[in-house]
Design an enzyme around this catalytic site. Structure first.
Site, short mmCIF file in Angstrom:
data_model
loop_
_atom_site.label_atom_id
_atom_site.label_comp_id
_atom_site.label_asym_id
_atom_site.label_seq_id
_atom_site.Cartn_x
_atom_site.Cartn_y
_atom_site.Cartn_z
N CYS A 62 0.85 -1.19 0.00
CA CYS A 62 0.00 0.00 0.00
C CYS A 62 0.88 1.24 0.00
O CYS A 62 1.85 1.31 0.76
CB CYS A 62 -0.90 0.04 1.24
SG CYS A 62 -2.25 -1.11 1.20
N GLU A 63 0.54 2.20 -0.84
CA GLU A 63 1.28 3.46 -0.85
C GLU A 63 1.04 4.21 0.46
O GLU A 63 1.95 4.74 1.06
CB GLU A 63 0.80 4.31 -2.04
CG GLU A 63 1.59 5.56 -2.24
CD GLU A 63 1.15 6.28 -3.50
OE1 GLU A 63 0.56 7.36 -3.36
OE2 GLU A 63 1.39 5.76 -4.60
#
Length: 160
Positions: A62-63
């Site tokens: 996940c960014e």
């Protein structure tokens, strides 16, 4: 230590979102209106203790940062999750996955297709590639946590 009530409170919040806000979201046609609702969904969740913001609960891929806790009820074999993210839109997107999966057994999870709701809402074409990758990472983590627990032999099985 993880408070057991976080899973109960999260399950209740997800059920309310499924019953009340998901139908609204499904009726909307424009992305901006959907986006506004997604941004507010996280407010419905119980507080996530800062002590759970640990690397062991962090979803890789996940960014934005997203933390996912898992619990399997030993009596019913149902799986429950609690989660948090530092991005409101990510919280809203994770909610869309978990409203469909929270409380299911491993067998039910294996048959579930939460991606279909994202397609029905036409979210894939409106979120960035990094958000799509993050959602896939969350979904994989949810499935892995359920499958690993479901397929692991019990100590009794190892002796036989």
């Amino acid at each position: 230590m993880i408070r057991p009530d976080i899973f109960t409170e999260t399950a209740t919040a997800l059920k309310n979102i499924y019953d009340k806000q998901l139908p609204q979201l499904l009726q909307l046609k424009d992305w901006q209106s959907k986006y506004r609702i997604l941004m507010t969904l996280g407010k419905e969740l119980p507080a996530f203790d800062a002590q759970w913001h640990k690397d062991e609960f962090l979803v890789q891929g996940c960014e934005s940062k997203a933390w996912l806790l898992h619990y399997q009820d030993p009596v019913t074999a149902q799986h429950f999750w609690a989660f948090d993210s530092d991005a409101r839109i990510v919280k809203g997107l994770i909610i869309l996955i978990l409203v469909q999966l929270n409380g299911l057994t491993a067998e039910q999870l294996a048959e579930a297709t939460p991606e279909s709701l994202l397609t029905e809402l036409q979210l894939q074409q409106n979120i960035s590639q990094s958000r799509s990758n993050g959602l896939l990472a969350v979904l994989n983590r949810v499935r892995a946590s359920a499958c690993l627990l479901y397929t692991s032999p019990s100590p009794r099985d190892k002796r036989q």
